[in-house]
Design an enzyme around this catalytic site. Structure first.
Site, mmCIF file in Angstrom:
data_model
loop_
_atom_site.group_PDB
_atom_site.id
_atom_site.type_symbol
_atom_site.label_atom_id
_atom_site.label_comp_id
_atom_site.label_asym_id
_atom_site.label_seq_id
_atom_site.Cartn_x
_atom_site.Cartn_y
_atom_site.Cartn_z
ATOM 1 N N ILE A 104 15.622 61.781 44.567
ATOM 2 C CA ILE A 104 16.165 61.106 43.383
ATOM 3 C C ILE A 104 17.422 60.322 43.760
ATOM 4 C CG2 ILE A 104 17.259 61.458 41.139
ATOM 5 C CD1 ILE A 104 14.296 61.895 40.964
ATOM 6 N N ALA A 107 16.455 57.259 45.842
ATOM 7 C CA ALA A 107 15.804 56.217 45.034
ATOM 8 C C ALA A 107 16.760 55.576 44.044
ATOM 9 C CB ALA A 107 14.606 56.808 44.290
ATOM 10 N N GLU A 108 17.705 56.359 43.560
ATOM 11 C CA GLU A 108 18.617 55.870 42.519
ATOM 12 C C GLU A 108 19.786 55.062 43.077
ATOM 13 O OE1 GLU A 108 18.545 55.850 39.358
ATOM 14 O OE2 GLU A 108 17.040 57.304 38.755
ATOM 15 N N SER A 109 20.448 55.568 44.105
ATOM 16 C CA SER A 109 21.707 54.954 44.542
ATOM 17 C C SER A 109 21.841 54.753 46.036
ATOM 18 C CB SER A 109 22.884 55.833 44.087
ATOM 19 O OG SER A 109 22.881 57.057 44.815
ATOM 20 N N TYR A 194 9.367 53.239 40.282
ATOM 21 C CA TYR A 194 10.332 54.303 40.531
ATOM 22 C C TYR A 194 9.616 55.606 40.895
ATOM 23 C CZ TYR A 194 13.955 57.785 39.606
ATOM 24 O OH TYR A 194 14.826 58.831 39.713
#
Length: 210
Positions: A104, A107-109, A194
């Site tokens: 997560i 993928a997010e930051s 995502y």
């Protein structure tokens, strides 16, 4: 014509360099540049024919942007070192796999604690203000607090969707209401992309730690 091509090339390269310096929380996507037999300079996210000489440039690509298809998530380097203590503590407290938390975050930051999305999400796990308030995250740019709150939210989603990682990931991106409404992954390009990225990264992190 050559002067125009050079001007075009220099303008694009300038924009690329400015983008690299101005954005945080970005991944780098590949841009292919080549000159054809007529001297025309071409930039594309798709590689040219194999017999064509080309250069590979880099441009900023925000992790949740569905247009960033050129990031090879199957090959992008993993990060198993950053925030080890914070991730391990959050994983143990919330009974969530470290591999999923890392997927997560990645993928997010891309592990950038100061990442901010155009939609207002903040920090490593890209928490929206409402989620920050719900999870009592006082400072979303504090790695420990962000990981703690983001993992707690992820744990709640896993509980809500009976441990289904795909549905939890979809809900993390689009909200649980959207997942319930559509009975699965919502038909949003960003959410579908995502979920794909999280699945790839999750399996890779699991294998790397297995």
């Amino acid at each position: 014509m050559k002067g125009r091509d050079v001007l075009k090339q220099n303008t694009i390269l300038t924009l690329v360099c400015l983008g690299l310096g101005a954005w945080s929380g970005l991944l780098l996507a590949d841009v292919y540049k080549w000159v054809d037999e007529n001297g025309i300079v071409t930039f594309s996210n798709i590689a040219p024919p194999t017999d064509q000489d080309f250069q590979v440039l880099k441009f900023p690509c925000y992790a949740s942007d569905p247009k960033c298809r050129s990031v090879r998530w199957e090959k992008v380097p993993l990060n198993r070192v950053a925030f080890q203590d914070e991730i391990r503590a959050a994983a143990e407290y919330n009974a969530v796999e470290e591999s999923l938390i890392r997927a997560i975050i990645h993928a997010e930051s891309a592990y950038q604690p100061d990442a901010q999305s155009p939609k207002g999400a903040q920090g490593l796990m890209q928490l929206m203000p409402a989620t920050q308030q719900e999870m009592r995250v006082a400072d979303p740019f504090n790695p420990a607090l962000n990981i703690k709150g983001g993992t707690r939210y992820l744990s709640d989603l896993l509980l809500e969707f009976d441990g289904d990682i795909v549905m939890a990931a979809a809900a993390y991106n689009a909200g649980p209401g959207a997942v319930h409404k559509y009975g699965g992954i919502p038909p949003y390009a960003e959410t579908r992309e995502y979920v794909r990225r999280v699945q790839i990264l999750y399996e890779r992190y699991r294998k790397a730690t297995g």
